[in-house]
Structure formats: C-alpha cells, structure tokens
Design an enzyme around this catalytic site. Structure first.
Site, PDB file in Angstrom:
ATOM      1  N   SER A 262     141.418  67.235  43.440  1.00 50.93           N
ATOM      2  CA  SER A 262     142.141  65.839  43.295  1.00 50.93           C
ATOM      3  C   SER A 262     143.517  66.106  43.384  1.00 50.93           C
ATOM      4  O   SER A 262     143.755  67.174  42.913  1.00 50.93           O
ATOM      5  CB  SER A 262     141.666  64.782  42.216  1.00 50.93           C
ATOM      6  OG  SER A 262     142.366  65.175  40.890  1.00 50.93           O
ATOM      7  N   LYS A 263     144.293  65.092  43.470  1.00 48.54           N
ATOM      8  CA  LYS A 263     145.765  65.276  43.525  1.00 48.54           C
ATOM      9  C   LYS A 263     146.337  65.714  42.211  1.00 48.54           C
ATOM     10  O   LYS A 263     147.291  65.858  41.953  1.00 48.54           O
ATOM     11  CB  LYS A 263     146.516  64.106  44.191  1.00 48.54           C
ATOM     12  CG  LYS A 263     145.790  62.545  43.845  1.00 48.54           C
ATOM     13  CD  LYS A 263     146.394  61.723  44.842  1.00 48.54           C
ATOM     14  CE  LYS A 263     146.076  60.257  44.430  1.00 48.54           C
ATOM     15  NZ  LYS A 263     145.478  59.382  45.323  1.00 48.54           N
ATOM     16  N   ARG A 264     145.360  65.030  41.049  1.00 46.34           N
ATOM     17  CA  ARG A 264     145.944  65.626  39.748  1.00 46.34           C
ATOM     18  C   ARG A 264     145.976  67.009  39.500  1.00 46.34           C
ATOM     19  O   ARG A 264     146.740  67.478  38.664  1.00 46.34           O
ATOM     20  CB  ARG A 264     145.006  64.890  38.814  1.00 46.34           C
ATOM     21  CG  ARG A 264     145.458  63.296  38.443  1.00 46.34           C
ATOM     22  CD  ARG A 264     144.402  62.654  37.347  1.00 46.34           C
ATOM     23  NE  ARG A 264     142.973  62.432  37.981  1.00 46.34           N
ATOM     24  CZ  ARG A 264     142.628  61.500  38.721  1.00 46.34           C
ATOM     25  NH1 ARG A 264     143.435  60.630  39.163  1.00 46.34           N
ATOM     26  NH2 ARG A 264     141.178  61.703  39.243  1.00 46.34           N
ATOM     27  N   SER A 266     146.669  69.150  41.772  1.00 54.57           N
ATOM     28  CA  SER A 266     147.891  69.534  42.414  1.00 54.57           C
ATOM     29  C   SER A 266     149.033  69.496  41.162  1.00 54.57           C
ATOM     30  O   SER A 266     149.604  70.348  40.862  1.00 54.57           O
ATOM     31  CB  SER A 266     148.166  68.680  43.520  1.00 54.57           C
ATOM     32  OG  SER A 266     149.480  69.061  44.032  1.00 54.57           O
TER      33      SER A 266
END
Ligand code: GLU
Length: 516
Positions: A262-264, A266
C-alpha cells in the site's frame, strides 16, 4: 482464436500504483504477444470518487512505461468513446433488457432502509448481510410492489436503482487462466446494483457492456474482481453474449509481513510505489514516483514483470520486446508476490550499466544541481563513465559522487591514520610533478607513470595509492583512481592533494600526541 483485444480499465479514483501498472503491463504483453490490441478504457462511472488529474496521470504513466495503448481516450479507435461517462446513453438499454428477462429488477430503497437492512442482522450476530434472494422479499422493489406503485416510484424518480436478481443456489463456474476452475454459489452473492439513482451504470454493468461492445477477448485484472466475475457471467448469459476469457492476477504483497502493498508502505520505507510523482490539489507532493527517483522505465517494467510471472528460465533481463515474446499466461503465479525494492534497485543498476553513456548523461543531468550541471559536457560524460558501475539510480550520482564536482567535504581518517607519515609528502609531490609532465595524460598513461614511480622507489602501492584516493575524493570507495586523476587533470589533482596533506598532517599529529 479471434483477434486478441485486451483492455486496461482503471477508474480515475487516484493515481495508478505499481499494482495497476503491472496489470497494464500484463494486459499489454498478452495483447502484443498475440499481435492484438491493447486498449485503455477509463471507468469513470462514479463521479463522487473521481480524483481530478488521475486520467492524465494514468496516460502519462503508461507512456513513460513504454506501454502505449492502441485505442483509448485522446488516441481514438473504432470502439470509442473510451471514457464510460461519455457512453452513458448506451447502458440503460441493457439494464432494461435484463429487467425484461427477469434477471434484474428495480429497487427503490432509501439509504435509511438499506442501513436498517445492514444493521438488522448484524445485531443477530450474522456478519455478512446482503441484499439477496432472501432479503429482497422484504425490501422496497419491483418484486414486492405492485405495478402501479412501481410506475409511481419510477415517475417520482427517487432512489430508482436496478439490481441483479441473483438466483438461489445456482453454481456459476468458469476456468480462470491463472487459477484454473473457479465456482461460486449464487446464494452467496448479493443482488448487485447495476444502475444507480443518478442514471449512471455501476462498474459491473458498464464493464460487461463495454467489454462486449469493444470485442474484448481477454480480461486480465486484479484478483479483487474474482467474485464479481460470477455476477458478470450471469449478465453475459442473460444477454446471450459470449463472455471473454478471464485471468485474475495475484496481489503484490508488502515487503515484510502479510497483506497487500500500500501507499503507507511507501511512506514507511521511503521507496516509491507509484510510477510518477503525484501532487495533491494544493500542489503538494503526496506520493513519490519511480521516475523522479531515478529509475529507468525499462528496469521498472522488467521488475514488475517478474512480480507474479517468470519465464521459466534463468534469464532475468528482458527488453519490452523480449518480454512480449516470452510472456505466457501459464507462467503467471497464483500466489502473491512480495515487493522487494532491492530487486528493483538491482534491475535499475543493470539497466544503467546497459544504457549508452550519452543517454545516461541526459538522464543523470535532470538530477544534478545547477552548479554540478555547469561542468562541460565532456567533463560530465567522464563522470558518468567513471561512476556508472556505482549508481543504483540516475538520481544518486550527484550525491554519492559529489566529490567529482567539488573538493571532498570530509576525509575517511582511518586509512590516513594507518598509512600517512609526513615523509610521504615528498613522494606525493613527486608523483604530482610527474602528472604535470605527462604530455598525454590519459588514464592509462597516468597509471603507467604512477606505477613506474612507485616500483622504482619501492614504495609499495598500498602505501601510496590510498593517500591519493582519500586526498582526491575523501573516500576509499570512489571510482577508478587513475580515471579520477585524468578527470581532474594535474592542477586540480595538485590543489586537492595540497589541501588534503594539511589535513593528513593534523591527523598524524593527533595520532602522535595520543600515542605519547
Ligand atoms: N475499473 C476497475 C478497476 O479500476 C477495472 C476492473 C476490471 O478490469 O474489470 O479496477
């Protein structure tokens, strides 16, 4: 086989991440492998969830990645328009047809009624409550109201939706190209809404209507759509249409632990999960991109190709054309693929090594500071060729090789403490004089001259060369020493060494006094 036509059908609800990009890549590879068409279709039927700018982002990202669609918004094609919002008028007819066939019905429930449905059985401890073959009997719809009331509701135009009438206890089976045989019992499926109160179709209806009208032969998409496929097949059958073949791709997993990337991740690990930078509406950088972090598109695509597929051989480096030739759906893996940024870096490094230096220079230039860019092109080309093997991304040259543009900011002291003695100063100066005298100071000539001097004076390479390495660049990890000397030339080399020797003397004195 009929002409292969594969579509990538993102919803413009946010920037495209590497998961979406990998789907697009597999779509593209499969289409091209079979000399078919790769189509971009924007699924924008849900205006509430639309994020401005994402369609452009998707198009830019595909372009950068080198997988340009044959048909799509802004490109054209015989089956357009390719934005679902521009096809709105098409869908109603099919919803009505499904109603006429008894496969769908009008539902007029208010949001309160739906909320009550959700809460009702939750209270009894039954978790997944659905609008389905059982509960629809007690809801406000064209199956429970009389004809007159239904017409009234339609005329009033309040909460008029259309739902699929999923039968009780029917098995819908299909052969998924990745998973093999898959079956669903319709009793476990809800009566999905196919037309919303605003007159727009939902994804499910628009998707199958468009796949049919656009003559899509293969649907290759994320595994989150697997259970919806049963609803889709139900509609294909009801409309008397031949369905496309389906392939559902496994997830890309987090680098550590379980779950979907997920973008988390990143934000937590500091690596990109989006192809390009994404800015929010206020112009703030929200997500970092592979492109802006110095990754080459070919490397990213090669890396993504291997997240969920392998060619069944040892070969790892594939150009896009080679991927097209090697790709086959049989080699797609059923299990999730862990996202390993180190592997992405490895691919990038390999691509950097294989990039022609002139091209590499222009890529690297984007990341140099204005001051660094001020050097001549000739100088910069030499820097690139010296540092090529040490770069992981095209972004890091200006950082890891900063000392090729300015004097070292610091010197690795340990080696100097070990090797430096003031007597060696004369030898250093003599070698610098030798450089001054070289008519043609190429790397090779410098190498020969320095080597000759050291041998002649029996100094030992290991006693002298580290002083030059650290004096010129501050580090033992720099590029080839003689190449660096050629780059700097004799006068810059002299000025760096003179400055360094002052420091070396201090380091030596400090060592003497601590030993005393
Ligand atoms: N619009 C859907 C998505 O964004 C497409 C799914 C499909 O390919 O059918 O995931």
């Amino acid at each position: 086989m009929d002409r292969v036509r594969v579509r990538f059908a993102p919803s413009p609800t946010g920037p495209l991440n590497v998961g979406g990009l990998r789907t697009a890549l597999y779509d593209y590879l499969f289409a091209k492998k079979h000399s078919g068409d790769f189509i971009l279709r924007i699924e924008d039927t849900d205006a509430n969830r639309e994020v401005p700018g994402t369609e452009k982002y998707i198009i830019d990202a595909l372009k950068w990645a080198g997988i340009s669609p044959d048909e799509g918004p802004g490109i054209g094609g015989d089956y357009g328009p390719y934005r679902q919002s521009e096809r709105k008028a098409l869908y109603k007819e099919y919803a009505e047809k499904l109603i006429a066939e008894g496969m769908a019905y009008y539902a007029f429930d208010s949001s309160e009624e739906l909320e009550a449905l959700r809460n009702s059985k939750m209270a009894d401890g039954i978790p997944s409550v659905k609008y389905n073959y059982a509960s629809r009997e007690s809801m406000t719809n064209s199956l429970t109201l009389n004809q007159e009331a239904v017409e009234q509701k339609i005329n009033d135009g309040v909460n008029v939706t259309v739902r699929l009438k999923m039968p009780k206890d029917r098995i819908i089976s299909f052969v998924d190209e990745v998973r093999g045989s898959v079956s669903f019992n319709t009793s476990e499926l809800d009566d999905k809404i196919i037309m919303k109160a605003d007159g727009m179709p939902t994804y499910h209806l628009a998707n199958i209507v468009d796949d049919h009208l656009m003559k899509i032969s293969h649907v290759i998409r994320g595994e989150e759509w697997l259970s919806s496929t049963a609803h889709h097949l139900f509609m294909y059958e009801a409309l008397g249409w031949e369905p496309p073949k389906f392939a559902h791709l496994s997830l890309i997993l987090k680098p550590v632990g379980k779950g979907k990337l997920s973008k988390r991740d990143s934000a937590a690990f500091g690596f990109p999960v989006f192809p390009l930078d994404w800015y929010d509406e206020d112009g703030n950088l929200q997500f970092i991109g592979f492109k802006e972090n110095g990754y080459l598109p070919g490397a990213l695509m090669n890396f993504l190709a291997f997240l969920g597929w392998n060619p069944g051989t040892e070969q790892e480096l594939f150009s896009m054309q080679e991927l097209v030739e090697a790709f086959s759906m049989d080699q797609l893996v059923k299990s999730g693929a862990r996202f390993d940024i180190d592997k992405a870096k490895w691919f990038n490094q390999q691509y950097i090594l294989n990039t022609e230096e002139a091209n590499l220079l222009s890529l690297v230039k984007d990341f140099l500071t204005d001051e660094q860019k001020n050097k001549s092109d000739d100088y910069l080309s030499q820097v690139v060729s010296l540092m090529k093997e040490r770069m992981t991304t095209t972004k890091d040259l200006g950082d890891i090789g900063y000392y090729l543009f300015e004097k070292p900011r610091d010197y690795e002291e340990k080696m100097i403490r070990k090797k430096y003695k003031p007597e060696l100063k004369n030898e250093v100066m003599a070698i610098l004089n030798l450089l001054d005298g070289l008519e043609n100071p190429t790397t090779e000539n410098i190498h020969n001259a320095v080597k000759g001097y050291i041998e002649e004076h029996e100094l030992g390479f290991g006693n002298i060369l580290p002083l030059f390495r650290i004096g010129l660049t501050g580090t033992m990890k720099g590029p080839d020493l003689f190449g660096t000397m050629e780059l700097f030339g004799s006068s810059e080399s002299r000025s760096r060494m003179e400055e360094a020797l002052i420091r070396f003397d201090k380091i030596y004195e400090a060592k003497q006094s601590s030993n005393a």
